[in-house]
Design a protein around this motif. Structure first.
Motif, PDB file in Angstrom:
ATOM      1  N   UNK A  52       0.701  -1.160   0.012  1.00 54.45           N
ATOM      2  CA  UNK A  52      -0.019   0.012  -0.067  1.00 54.45           C
ATOM      3  C   UNK A  52       0.821   1.271   0.037  1.00 54.45           C
ATOM      4  N   UNK A  53       2.181   1.188   0.839  1.00 53.82           N
ATOM      5  CA  UNK A  53       2.926   2.491   0.949  1.00 53.82           C
ATOM      6  C   UNK A  53       3.698   2.600  -0.487  1.00 53.82           C
ATOM      7  N   UNK A  54       4.077   1.472  -1.004  1.00 52.83           N
ATOM      8  CA  UNK A  54       4.564   1.341  -2.253  1.00 52.83           C
ATOM      9  C   UNK A  54       3.441   2.126  -3.423  1.00 52.83           C
ATOM     10  N   UNK A  55       2.341   1.597  -3.473  1.00 52.28           N
ATOM     11  CA  UNK A  55       1.501   2.513  -4.206  1.00 52.28           C
ATOM     12  C   UNK A  55       1.051   3.898  -4.179  1.00 52.28           C
ATOM     13  N   UNK A  56       1.284   3.956  -2.829  1.00 56.69           N
ATOM     14  CA  UNK A  56       1.088   5.662  -2.427  1.00 56.69           C
ATOM     15  C   UNK A  56       2.069   6.405  -3.299  1.00 56.69           C
ATOM     16  N   UNK A  57       3.247   5.912  -3.313  1.00 55.06           N
ATOM     17  CA  UNK A  57       4.182   6.614  -4.346  1.00 55.06           C
ATOM     18  C   UNK A  57       4.097   6.806  -5.808  1.00 55.06           C
ATOM     19  N   UNK A  58       3.558   5.854  -6.252  1.00 58.04           N
ATOM     20  CA  UNK A  58       2.865   5.889  -7.626  1.00 58.04           C
ATOM     21  C   UNK A  58       1.769   6.449  -7.836  1.00 58.04           C
ATOM     22  N   UNK A  59       0.820   6.597  -6.736  1.00 58.42           N
ATOM     23  CA  UNK A  59      -0.373   7.188  -6.800  1.00 58.42           C
ATOM     24  C   UNK A  59      -0.083   8.705  -6.892  1.00 58.42           C
ATOM     25  N   UNK A  60       0.956   9.055  -6.150  1.00 62.38           N
ATOM     26  CA  UNK A  60       1.451  10.496  -6.248  1.00 62.38           C
ATOM     27  C   UNK A  60       1.659  11.111  -7.367  1.00 62.38           C
ATOM     28  N   UNK A  61       2.587  10.343  -8.245  1.00 63.59           N
ATOM     29  CA  UNK A  61       2.785  10.461  -9.662  1.00 63.59           C
ATOM     30  C   UNK A  61       1.518  10.835 -10.661  1.00 63.59           C
ATOM     31  N   UNK A  62       0.576   9.796 -10.152  1.00 64.01           N
ATOM     32  CA  UNK A  62      -0.590  10.006 -11.084  1.00 64.01           C
ATOM     33  C   UNK A  62      -1.487  10.932 -10.685  1.00 64.01           C
ATOM     34  N   UNK A  63      -1.628  11.240  -9.340  1.00 54.55           N
ATOM     35  CA  UNK A  63      -2.455  12.200  -8.976  1.00 54.55           C
ATOM     36  C   UNK A  63      -1.909  13.791  -9.575  1.00 54.55           C
ATOM     37  N   UNK A  64      -0.643  13.834  -9.443  1.00 48.59           N
ATOM     38  CA  UNK A  64       0.018  15.111  -9.814  1.00 48.59           C
ATOM     39  C   UNK A  64      -0.135  15.061 -11.353  1.00 48.59           C
ATOM     40  N   UNK A  65      -0.011  14.078 -12.014  1.00 49.41           N
ATOM     41  CA  UNK A  65      -0.272  14.221 -13.678  1.00 49.41           C
ATOM     42  C   UNK A  65      -1.708  14.562 -13.729  1.00 49.41           C
ATOM     43  N   UNK A  66      -2.617  14.125 -13.050  1.00 45.99           N
ATOM     44  CA  UNK A  66      -4.040  14.290 -13.038  1.00 45.99           C
ATOM     45  C   UNK A  66      -4.500  15.666 -12.807  1.00 45.99           C
ATOM     46  N   UNK A  67      -3.618  16.151 -11.780  1.00 42.01           N
ATOM     47  CA  UNK A  67      -3.977  17.401 -11.090  1.00 42.01           C
ATOM     48  C   UNK A  67      -5.066  17.113 -10.152  1.00 42.01           C
ATOM     49  N   UNK A  68      -5.180  15.979  -9.315  1.00 39.57           N
ATOM     50  CA  UNK A  68      -6.230  15.507  -8.447  1.00 39.57           C
ATOM     51  C   UNK A  68      -5.486  15.227  -7.268  1.00 39.57           C
ATOM     52  N   UNK A  69      -6.200  14.946  -6.099  1.00 33.77           N
ATOM     53  CA  UNK A  69      -5.811  14.575  -4.910  1.00 33.77           C
ATOM     54  C   UNK A  69      -5.176  13.041  -4.710  1.00 33.77           C
ATOM     55  N   UNK A  70      -4.463  12.781  -3.909  1.00 31.56           N
ATOM     56  CA  UNK A  70      -4.164  11.350  -3.459  1.00 31.56           C
ATOM     57  C   UNK A  70      -4.701  10.893  -2.246  1.00 31.56           C
ATOM     58  N   UNK A  71      -5.626   9.807  -2.390  1.00 30.34           N
ATOM     59  CA  UNK A  71      -6.406   9.380  -1.114  1.00 30.34           C
ATOM     60  C   UNK A  71      -6.051   8.014  -0.848  1.00 30.34           C
ATOM     61  N   UNK A  72      -6.028   7.723   0.470  1.00 33.90           N
ATOM     62  CA  UNK A  72      -5.913   6.366   0.712  1.00 33.90           C
ATOM     63  C   UNK A  72      -7.057   5.648   1.556  1.00 33.90           C
ATOM     64  N   UNK A  73      -7.421   4.561   1.348  1.00 35.89           N
ATOM     65  CA  UNK A  73      -8.531   3.788   1.715  1.00 35.89           C
ATOM     66  C   UNK A  73      -8.167   2.838   2.819  1.00 35.89           C
ATOM     67  N   UNK A  74      -8.487   2.857   4.276  1.00 33.76           N
ATOM     68  CA  UNK A  74      -8.085   1.938   5.116  1.00 33.76           C
ATOM     69  C   UNK A  74      -9.305   1.378   5.655  1.00 33.76           C
ATOM     70  N   UNK A  75      -9.150   0.045   5.700  1.00 38.15           N
ATOM     71  CA  UNK A  75     -10.626  -0.680   6.328  1.00 38.15           C
ATOM     72  C   UNK A  75      -9.917  -1.803   7.102  1.00 38.15           C
ATOM     73  N   UNK A  76     -10.681  -1.792   8.258  1.00 45.06           N
ATOM     74  CA  UNK A  76     -10.320  -2.849   9.371  1.00 45.06           C
ATOM     75  C   UNK A  76     -10.906  -2.561  10.767  1.00 45.06           C
TER      76      UNK A  76
END
Length: 337
Positions: A24-48
């Motif tokens: 999940x933390x590895x994907x937050x790094x990639x998610x940041x790149x995508x979010x910046x490219x899309x000019x959108x926010x990076x969000x995490x979903x935590x269920x438990x």
């Protein structure tokens, strides 16, 4: 809804018994790149049930917003409970892109979400990018037995979804001063709606020691190791380095090591500091699982073996002779003899 109305990049932060998985933390790094490219926010979903560590980690690894669903029914993963909670979030907030780790649970959840949301799902992605003019995420993954790389677009539906293997990307540095917005959603799943129950966990026989996906040093053996008995020297070398043993598909198929040790397209993807390939020819299927290692050391009798094309250091020789020599030198340096 129009495609432009779907906003933000979501990353599912998977947890087991309250502890978040690294993927999940590895994907937050990639998610940041995508979010910046899309000019959108990076969000995490935590269920438990116990979510504190997941929230803390998602904050440290850069999430702008963290959606939290908490309850006793989410103590252990189930398709029914987690699927219901995630779908409720999607229907309320309409994410543009969803990234999920390709674990057993992640693959199960991703397929369920894709069907229910009537959208596409790209499995086992190894590279991600954004088309600036369209806003489409470009999902890249091996195809045709690893001989080609496919670039897949989800251009007509949202959310765009993909699963990514653990270890395919490295975690970014922690953001110590990040202040994430935490949104807690009261989504409950009735016990009667959860059709599967977890009755217990059985540890895998090789679960002790350093995990393959998390190891900084990996010593892998291939067909050139000649037999299962010679993997003992690889284990000794790995122990001296503080790492673990991996294997090629040929070694696994021969029954020399368990499938959980396999590195490659049909095994695990790893990104260690040092990867030592012993008697491995370097077929493209194997390279797909380890080519992102910081340093690759190859030992092979065949000077024309493909493994040398990606290796930082190469030794042309018999691994059965080279490995004992390496062990002897390391033991001498550590004053173990």
């Amino acid at each position: 809804m129009e495609l432009k109305e779907y906003q933000d990049v979501w990353v599912f932060v998977q947890c087991f018994q309250g502890q978040p998985r690294d993927v999940g933390f590895e994907l937050l790094g990639q998610g940041r790149l995508l979010a910046d490219g899309l000019q959108q926010k990076l969000c995490a979903v935590v269920i438990g049930k116990d979510v504190d560590e997941g929230i803390k980690g998602a904050t440290e690894y850069g999430a702008d917003i963290i959606y939290v669903v908490q309850g006793a029914e989410y103590e252990n993963y189930s398709s029914d409970a987690y699927g219901h909670a995630f779908l409720e979030l999607c229907e309320k907030y309409h994410p543009n892109t969803i990234l999920i780790g390709a674990t057993a649970n992640g693959r199960d959840l991703g397929s369920k979400l894709a069907i229910c949301l009537h959208t596409g799902l790209t499995a086992d992605c190894t590279a991600l990018s954004v088309e600036a003019d369209t806003g489409n995420v470009v999902w890249e993954r091996p195809a045709f037995g690893g001989n080609l790389y496919a670039r897949i677009l989800c251009s007509e539906t949202r959310p765009q979804m993909g699963t990514v293997r653990p270890g395919a990307f490295k975690k970014l540095e922690k953001c110590k001063n990040n202040q994430a917005v935490i949104i807690r959603e009261n989504i409950r799943t009735a016990e009667a709606d959860i059709l599967t129950k977890v009755v217990g966990f059985i540890k895998a026989h090789d679960e002790s020691g350093v995990k393959l996906e998390e190891a900084e040093y990996i010593v892998s053996g291939g067909r050139g190791m000649k037999g299962p008995e010679n993997f003992e020297m690889l284990q000794e070398l790995a122990d001296l380095l503080g790492g673990t043993v991996g294997a090629s598909r040929a070694s696994v198929d021969a029954g020399w090591v368990p499938q959980t040790k396999q590195v490659g397209q049909t095994g695990k993807t790893v990104t260690p500091k040092v990867y030592i390939a012993c008697g491995i020819s370097g077929a493209v299927q194997h390279l797909a699982g380890m080519h992102e290692a910081d340093t690759i050391i190859a030992i092979n009798k065949d000077a024309s073996a493909p493994i040398f094309e990606v290796a930082d250091y190469g030794i042309v020789g018999d691994a059965l002779e080279m490995i004992p020599a390496m062990i002897k030198e390391i033991r001498a340096v550590k004053n173990l003899d």
